[in-house]
Design a protein around this motif. Structure first.
Motif, PDB file in Angstrom:
ATOM      1  N   UNK A  20       0.839  -1.195   0.000  1.00 30.16           N
ATOM      2  CA  UNK A  20       0.000   0.000   0.000  1.00 30.16           C
ATOM      3  C   UNK A  20       0.874   1.246   0.000  1.00 30.16           C
ATOM      4  N   UNK A  21       0.436   2.264  -0.708  1.00 30.55           N
ATOM      5  CA  UNK A  21       1.173   3.522  -0.728  1.00 30.55           C
ATOM      6  C   UNK A  21       0.931   4.300   0.563  1.00 30.55           C
ATOM      7  N   UNK A  22      -0.288   4.198   1.077  1.00 24.40           N
ATOM      8  CA  UNK A  22      -0.587   4.874   2.336  1.00 24.40           C
ATOM      9  C   UNK A  22      -1.814   4.218   2.975  1.00 24.40           C
ATOM     10  N   UNK A  23      -2.097   4.653   4.189  1.00 28.31           N
ATOM     11  CA  UNK A  23      -3.157   4.055   4.995  1.00 28.31           C
ATOM     12  C   UNK A  23      -3.866   5.199   5.710  1.00 28.31           C
ATOM     13  N   UNK A  24      -5.156   5.411   5.408  1.00 27.03           N
ATOM     14  CA  UNK A  24      -5.891   6.525   5.979  1.00 27.03           C
ATOM     15  C   UNK A  24      -7.002   6.027   6.891  1.00 27.03           C
ATOM     16  N   UNK A  25      -7.154   6.690   8.034  1.00 26.34           N
ATOM     17  CA  UNK A  25      -8.199   6.332   8.988  1.00 26.34           C
ATOM     18  C   UNK A  25      -9.416   7.241   8.810  1.00 26.34           C
ATOM     19  N   UNK A  26     -10.591   6.639   8.781  1.00 25.67           N
ATOM     20  CA  UNK A  26     -11.838   7.403   8.703  1.00 25.67           C
ATOM     21  C   UNK A  26     -12.122   8.060  10.049  1.00 25.67           C
ATOM     22  N   UNK A  27     -12.714   9.251  10.065  1.00 25.00           N
ATOM     23  CA  UNK A  27     -13.052  10.068   8.901  1.00 25.00           C
ATOM     24  C   UNK A  27     -11.812  10.761   8.326  1.00 25.00           C
ATOM     25  N   UNK A  28     -11.738  10.822   7.010  1.00 26.03           N
ATOM     26  CA  UNK A  28     -10.551  11.342   6.324  1.00 26.03           C
ATOM     27  C   UNK A  28     -10.756  12.809   5.967  1.00 26.03           C
ATOM     28  N   UNK A  29      -9.781  13.655   6.285  1.00 23.94           N
ATOM     29  CA  UNK A  29      -9.826  15.054   5.864  1.00 23.94           C
ATOM     30  C   UNK A  29      -9.184  15.176   4.488  1.00 23.94           C
ATOM     31  N   UNK A  30      -9.476  16.281   3.807  1.00 22.08           N
ATOM     32  CA  UNK A  30      -8.869  16.467   2.483  1.00 22.08           C
ATOM     33  C   UNK A  30      -7.357  16.628   2.598  1.00 22.08           C
ATOM     34  N   UNK A  31      -6.897  17.228   3.678  1.00 19.28           N
ATOM     35  CA  UNK A  31      -5.446  17.394   3.878  1.00 19.28           C
ATOM     36  C   UNK A  31      -4.762  16.030   3.941  1.00 19.28           C
ATOM     37  N   UNK A  32      -5.365  15.093   4.692  1.00 17.82           N
ATOM     38  CA  UNK A  32      -4.810  13.742   4.798  1.00 17.82           C
ATOM     39  C   UNK A  32      -4.877  13.018   3.461  1.00 17.82           C
TER      40      UNK A  32
END
Length: 255
Positions: free
Chosen positions: A96-108
């Motif tokens: 994976x290139x990255x891993x984002x946690x919900x809720x996701x902001x546009x900055x993230x």
């Protein structure tokens, strides 16, 4: 380097799909291919090579995100988006290139998208370097029977595939060189600006082509057929080198 990344969103939650889709649409270097509510819906499009990057939820019915990541094509990457932090380490094990946690902001989101952009830029540069290296290649060395034979690519007329063997036909000798190899392997090791595949059993040196007639390339008494599978790519090559036009002034090739 200007680069547009074709991507899709795969998430079974409608609000999450809508949010990430909106983020994709406002990011200039991302192009949305489609939005899917399950991994099974996305399989056909992604396996066909239409997608470079997948924004992928992990917890989904039928086929979860981790399982789906295992069948992504070689040049496709994933950014996992989930509400469960415990999957982070496993996510990176799946390239994976990255891993984002919900809720996701546009900055993230944008930070992850920029990581993807840099990865694809580096990958593209590597591919260009590989092609340039191949284009500068003057010879190849193949194993023929119990010997290693150097083949001067400037003298190579065409290659013929015969089951598990291939034959090299050279313009400075009546004898052919035979090697235990498949067509895909040799095709990947030839300069793409000089050699083109025109049939499942034939690769030709375009600089040696003198005559084409009735959907065949003529090398002396040998006629090389141009198959339906490779007709379009060969016609494109010919159009790029045409110096004549039809009556309407357009370049047109009919094979």
């Amino acid at each position: 380097m200007d680069l547009t990344i074709k991507c899709c969103v795969v998430d079974d939650e409608p609000l999450a799909r809508e949010l990430i889709t909106g983020f994709v649409n406002k990011t200039p270097f991302l192009e949305l291919e489609n939005v899917y509510s399950s991994a099974s819906e996305a399989i056909k499009s992604i396996i066909s090579g239409k997608v470079d990057l997948v924004f992928l939820d992990i917890k989904m019915p039928e086929l979860n995100g981790m399982e789906f990541a295992n069948i992504l094509p070689k040049n496709c990457r994933a950014i996992f988006i989930t509400a469960f932090e415990q999957y982070a380490i496993e996510g990176f094990r799946h390239n994976a290139i990255d891993y984002l946690l919900k809720p996701v902001s546009y900055e993230e989101f944008l930070s992850a998208a920029n990581k993807a952009y840099q990865w694809f830029v580096m990958n593209k540069k590597s591919q260009i370097a590989d092609v340039n290296q191949l284009n500068n290649r003057n010879y190849i060395i193949v194993k023929s029977e119990y010997k290693l034979v150097q083949i001067d690519l400037s003298k190579l007329i065409y290659i013929e595939g015969l089951k598990d063997y291939i034959k090299f036909y050279l313009d400075d000798t009546p004898n052919t060189v035979m090697s235990l190899m498949n067509m895909k392997t040799i095709e990947q090791n030839l300069p793409p600006d000089k050699f083109i595949r025109v049939h499942s059993s034939y690769i030709v040196n375009v600089t040696k082509i003198k005559t084409i007639e009735r959907n065949r390339i003529v090398f002396g008494s040998k006629y090389i057929p141009i198959s339906e599978t490779y007709k379009k790519s060969f016609a494109t090559y010919l159009q790029n080198h045409l110096v004549f036009t039809d009556r309407s002034g357009n370049k047109e090739i009919t094979l």
